[in-house]
Design a protein around this motif. Sequence first.
Motif, PDB file in Angstrom:
ATOM      1  N   ALA A 192    -125.860  66.977 -16.335  1.00 52.09           N
ATOM      2  CA  ALA A 192    -126.502  66.215 -17.042  1.00 52.09           C
ATOM      3  C   ALA A 192    -127.933  65.574 -16.413  1.00 52.09           C
ATOM      4  O   ALA A 192    -128.168  64.618 -16.200  1.00 52.09           O
ATOM      5  CB  ALA A 192    -126.107  64.941 -17.417  1.00 52.09           C
ATOM      6  N   VAL A 193    -128.499  67.119 -16.613  1.00 50.72           N
ATOM      7  CA  VAL A 193    -129.669  66.820 -15.309  1.00 50.72           C
ATOM      8  C   VAL A 193    -130.756  65.465 -16.177  1.00 50.72           C
ATOM      9  O   VAL A 193    -130.663  65.756 -17.290  1.00 50.72           O
ATOM     10  CB  VAL A 193    -130.605  68.172 -15.161  1.00 50.72           C
ATOM     11  CG1 VAL A 193    -132.175  67.761 -14.315  1.00 50.72           C
ATOM     12  CG2 VAL A 193    -129.840  68.969 -14.193  1.00 50.72           C
ATOM     13  N   GLY A 194    -130.960  65.114 -15.407  1.00 51.47           N
ATOM     14  CA  GLY A 194    -132.145  63.498 -15.709  1.00 51.47           C
ATOM     15  C   GLY A 194    -131.294  62.481 -16.139  1.00 51.47           C
ATOM     16  O   GLY A 194    -131.910  61.079 -16.708  1.00 51.47           O
ATOM     17  N   ALA A 195    -129.920  62.328 -17.029  1.00 48.05           N
ATOM     18  CA  ALA A 195    -129.194  61.677 -17.169  1.00 48.05           C
ATOM     19  C   ALA A 195    -129.403  60.096 -16.513  1.00 48.05           C
ATOM     20  O   ALA A 195    -129.532  58.966 -16.897  1.00 48.05           O
ATOM     21  CB  ALA A 195    -127.781  61.785 -17.814  1.00 48.05           C
ATOM     22  N   ASN A 196    -129.211  60.293 -15.040  1.00 49.90           N
ATOM     23  CA  ASN A 196    -129.439  59.116 -13.971  1.00 49.90           C
ATOM     24  C   ASN A 196    -130.247  58.782 -13.652  1.00 49.90           C
ATOM     25  O   ASN A 196    -130.666  57.745 -12.526  1.00 49.90           O
ATOM     26  CB  ASN A 196    -128.237  58.795 -13.174  1.00 49.90           C
ATOM     27  CG  ASN A 196    -128.108  60.165 -12.146  1.00 49.90           C
ATOM     28  OD1 ASN A 196    -129.140  60.586 -12.621  1.00 49.90           O
ATOM     29  ND2 ASN A 196    -126.858  59.752 -11.598  1.00 49.90           N
ATOM     30  N   ILE A 210    -123.556  53.737  -5.789  1.00 47.47           N
ATOM     31  CA  ILE A 210    -123.668  53.386  -7.527  1.00 47.47           C
ATOM     32  C   ILE A 210    -125.255  53.342  -7.690  1.00 47.47           C
ATOM     33  O   ILE A 210    -125.391  52.942  -8.979  1.00 47.47           O
ATOM     34  CB  ILE A 210    -123.354  51.644  -6.931  1.00 47.47           C
ATOM     35  CG1 ILE A 210    -123.408  51.172  -6.523  1.00 47.47           C
ATOM     36  CG2 ILE A 210    -121.605  51.318  -7.534  1.00 47.47           C
ATOM     37  CD1 ILE A 210    -125.150  50.520  -6.667  1.00 47.47           C
ATOM     38  N   GLY A 211    -125.613  53.899  -7.195  1.00 49.78           N
ATOM     39  CA  GLY A 211    -127.413  54.416  -7.758  1.00 49.78           C
ATOM     40  C   GLY A 211    -127.205  54.617  -8.717  1.00 49.78           C
ATOM     41  O   GLY A 211    -128.028  54.276  -9.935  1.00 49.78           O
ATOM     42  N   GLY A 212    -127.027  55.728  -9.809  1.00 48.05           N
ATOM     43  CA  GLY A 212    -126.075  56.067 -10.836  1.00 48.05           C
ATOM     44  C   GLY A 212    -124.857  55.232 -11.780  1.00 48.05           C
ATOM     45  O   GLY A 212    -125.176  55.197 -12.917  1.00 48.05           O
ATOM     46  N   VAL A 213    -124.781  54.060 -11.175  1.00 47.35           N
ATOM     47  CA  VAL A 213    -123.981  53.856 -12.329  1.00 47.35           C
ATOM     48  C   VAL A 213    -124.337  52.202 -12.544  1.00 47.35           C
ATOM     49  O   VAL A 213    -124.384  51.381 -12.375  1.00 47.35           O
ATOM     50  CB  VAL A 213    -123.021  52.911 -11.414  1.00 47.35           C
ATOM     51  CG1 VAL A 213    -121.724  53.038 -12.023  1.00 47.35           C
ATOM     52  CG2 VAL A 213    -122.529  54.607 -10.559  1.00 47.35           C
ATOM     53  N   THR A 214    -125.202  52.224 -14.114  1.00 48.10           N
ATOM     54  CA  THR A 214    -125.324  51.506 -14.706  1.00 48.10           C
ATOM     55  C   THR A 214    -124.686  52.049 -16.374  1.00 48.10           C
ATOM     56  O   THR A 214    -124.440  52.840 -16.152  1.00 48.10           O
ATOM     57  CB  THR A 214    -127.046  51.534 -15.170  1.00 48.10           C
ATOM     58  OG1 THR A 214    -127.337  52.716 -15.743  1.00 48.10           O
ATOM     59  CG2 THR A 214    -128.170  51.168 -14.010  1.00 48.10           C
ATOM     60  N   GLY A 215    -125.120  50.349 -17.332  1.00 44.82           N
ATOM     61  CA  GLY A 215    -124.085  51.100 -18.340  1.00 44.82           C
ATOM     62  C   GLY A 215    -125.068  51.965 -19.293  1.00 44.82           C
ATOM     63  O   GLY A 215    -124.580  52.880 -19.787  1.00 44.82           O
ATOM     64  N   ASP A 216    -126.628  52.060 -19.094  1.00 40.74           N
ATOM     65  CA  ASP A 216    -127.384  52.867 -19.277  1.00 40.74           C
ATOM     66  C   ASP A 216    -126.780  54.278 -19.070  1.00 40.74           C
ATOM     67  O   ASP A 216    -126.872  55.380 -19.970  1.00 40.74           O
ATOM     68  CB  ASP A 216    -128.930  52.828 -19.518  1.00 40.74           C
ATOM     69  CG  ASP A 216    -129.043  51.584 -20.310  1.00 40.74           C
ATOM     70  OD1 ASP A 216    -128.890  51.340 -21.527  1.00 40.74           O
ATOM     71  OD2 ASP A 216    -130.056  50.914 -19.765  1.00 40.74           O
ATOM     72  N   ALA A 217    -127.318  54.777 -18.137  1.00 42.12           N
ATOM     73  CA  ALA A 217    -126.469  55.994 -17.148  1.00 42.12           C
ATOM     74  C   ALA A 217    -125.535  56.096 -17.705  1.00 42.12           C
ATOM     75  O   ALA A 217    -125.079  57.366 -17.689  1.00 42.12           O
ATOM     76  CB  ALA A 217    -126.419  56.226 -16.612  1.00 42.12           C
ATOM     77  N   TYR A 218    -123.796  55.161 -17.426  1.00 37.79           N
ATOM     78  CA  TYR A 218    -122.748  56.009 -18.148  1.00 37.79           C
ATOM     79  C   TYR A 218    -122.621  56.562 -19.233  1.00 37.79           C
ATOM     80  O   TYR A 218    -122.194  57.696 -19.655  1.00 37.79           O
ATOM     81  CB  TYR A 218    -122.172  54.483 -18.039  1.00 37.79           C
ATOM     82  CG  TYR A 218    -120.608  54.758 -18.110  1.00 37.79           C
ATOM     83  CD1 TYR A 218    -119.183  55.440 -18.101  1.00 37.79           C
ATOM     84  CD2 TYR A 218    -120.008  53.558 -19.823  1.00 37.79           C
ATOM     85  CE1 TYR A 218    -118.103  55.550 -18.597  1.00 37.79           C
ATOM     86  CE2 TYR A 218    -118.744  53.977 -20.207  1.00 37.79           C
ATOM     87  CZ  TYR A 218    -118.331  54.868 -19.346  1.00 37.79           C
ATOM     88  OH  TYR A 218    -116.676  54.865 -20.303  1.00 37.79           O
ATOM     89  N   VAL A 219    -123.722  55.928 -20.304  1.00 38.32           N
ATOM     90  CA  VAL A 219    -123.326  57.047 -21.689  1.00 38.32           C
ATOM     91  C   VAL A 219    -124.321  58.373 -22.162  1.00 38.32           C
ATOM     92  O   VAL A 219    -124.138  59.478 -21.982  1.00 38.32           O
ATOM     93  CB  VAL A 219    -124.539  55.579 -22.901  1.00 38.32           C
ATOM     94  CG1 VAL A 219    -124.652  56.472 -23.762  1.00 38.32           C
ATOM     95  CG2 VAL A 219    -123.653  54.159 -22.571  1.00 38.32           C
ATOM     96  N   ASN A 220    -125.586  57.631 -20.486  1.00 38.36           N
ATOM     97  CA  ASN A 220    -126.308  58.842 -20.632  1.00 38.36           C
ATOM     98  C   ASN A 220    -125.658  60.569 -20.175  1.00 38.36           C
ATOM     99  O   ASN A 220    -125.982  61.205 -20.149  1.00 38.36           O
ATOM    100  CB  ASN A 220    -127.732  58.753 -19.564  1.00 38.36           C
ATOM    101  CG  ASN A 220    -128.821  58.203 -20.830  1.00 38.36           C
ATOM    102  OD1 ASN A 220    -127.898  57.320 -22.051  1.00 38.36           O
ATOM    103  ND2 ASN A 220    -129.741  57.256 -20.075  1.00 38.36           N
ATOM    104  N   MET A 221    -125.232  59.615 -18.858  1.00 38.36           N
ATOM    105  CA  MET A 221    -124.329  60.885 -17.982  1.00 38.36           C
ATOM    106  C   MET A 221    -123.152  61.539 -19.019  1.00 38.36           C
ATOM    107  O   MET A 221    -122.645  62.540 -18.955  1.00 38.36           O
ATOM    108  CB  MET A 221    -123.891  60.257 -16.960  1.00 38.36           C
ATOM    109  CG  MET A 221    -124.758  60.741 -16.360  1.00 38.36           C
ATOM    110  SD  MET A 221    -124.929  60.160 -14.454  1.00 38.36           S
ATOM    111  CE  MET A 221    -124.089  58.307 -14.546  1.00 38.36           C
ATOM    112  N   GLY A 222    -122.394  60.238 -19.561  1.00 38.95           N
ATOM    113  CA  GLY A 222    -120.921  60.883 -20.669  1.00 38.95           C
ATOM    114  C   GLY A 222    -121.626  62.239 -21.595  1.00 38.95           C
ATOM    115  O   GLY A 222    -120.803  62.703 -22.448  1.00 38.95           O
TER     116      GLY A 222
END
Length: 304
Positions: free
Chosen positions: A94-98, A278-290
């Motif tokens: 998921a390139v760019g998602a986080n 946890i750099g990529g662990v935010t609410g927005d990134a969680y949705v974007n990556m999923g």
Amino acid sequence: MSTIVVTGADLAPQALELLDGYEMVYAGKTPTEEDMVALCRRHNPVAIIVRYGKVTAAMMDAAPALKVIAKHGTGTDTIDKVAAKARGIEVVAAVGANAAAVAEQSLALMLACAKSVVELNDRMHHGHWDKATHKSLELGSRTVGLVGLGAIGQRFARMADAMGMRVIGFDPYAKDVPDYIKVVDLDTIWRESDVVSLHCPLTDDNRGMLNATALGKCKRGVIIVNTARGGLVDEGALLAAIQAGQVASAGLDSFAIEPLTAGHPFQKQERIVMSPHIGGVTGDAYVNMGVGAARNLLAVLAHA
């Protein structure tokens, strides 16, 4: 009903909506290879979404229906891509998602190092007032050297440029690099940077790239930031460089072995600011990556 195995305990509701019609099986947050092999044998998934842990050849062999391995994020170094290719299994990320989340973490760690945020906070809580003795580093006009100019690196570059920093970058694969980033070779990154920030994937070619030799080429008092992969850094060499004063401080979000082992020497080093990957662990990134992982695997399955 076809099955998708998630190497994690959950997936964003928005991603699950896209995957309606598939049976979802969750491996939990710390799945071992044995756990995953057993799950694959039991469910024979058509897809695996990778959140935690590794995906090995043994897991692939336990799932003859497997068509695609989708990373919940960007780094695919935990997936045996050679084994996947040999078995005709596609690996997608998921390139760019986080990108926004990780770039912001890089900025936070750089600022924490330059401004001694953690150290001064601790001293304030213990009753000290260091105004007469402490000087922080001003980053405006300083040079930041980026190794990796993908979505995360370029986003971080934009923030550094907005702060008035000179931005140089190395990435032999980058295309359409904005003009506020001066593309240079790796030796120039080490030699000219006041801050070195790593934003590249981990490969066999760059493992341990930030070693004693590279650190020795850097300016004395350089700041090191790593929100990419721990394996890019020779941790022993970094610790020695910090103890010798060659490196002023380091902000690290990833480590050679995760979780960080008890008694790790970094834990006793005040000039290393750390966060638990946890750099990529935010609410927005969680949705974007999923959502990114779901869309990627559905695209592969549509053509399988």
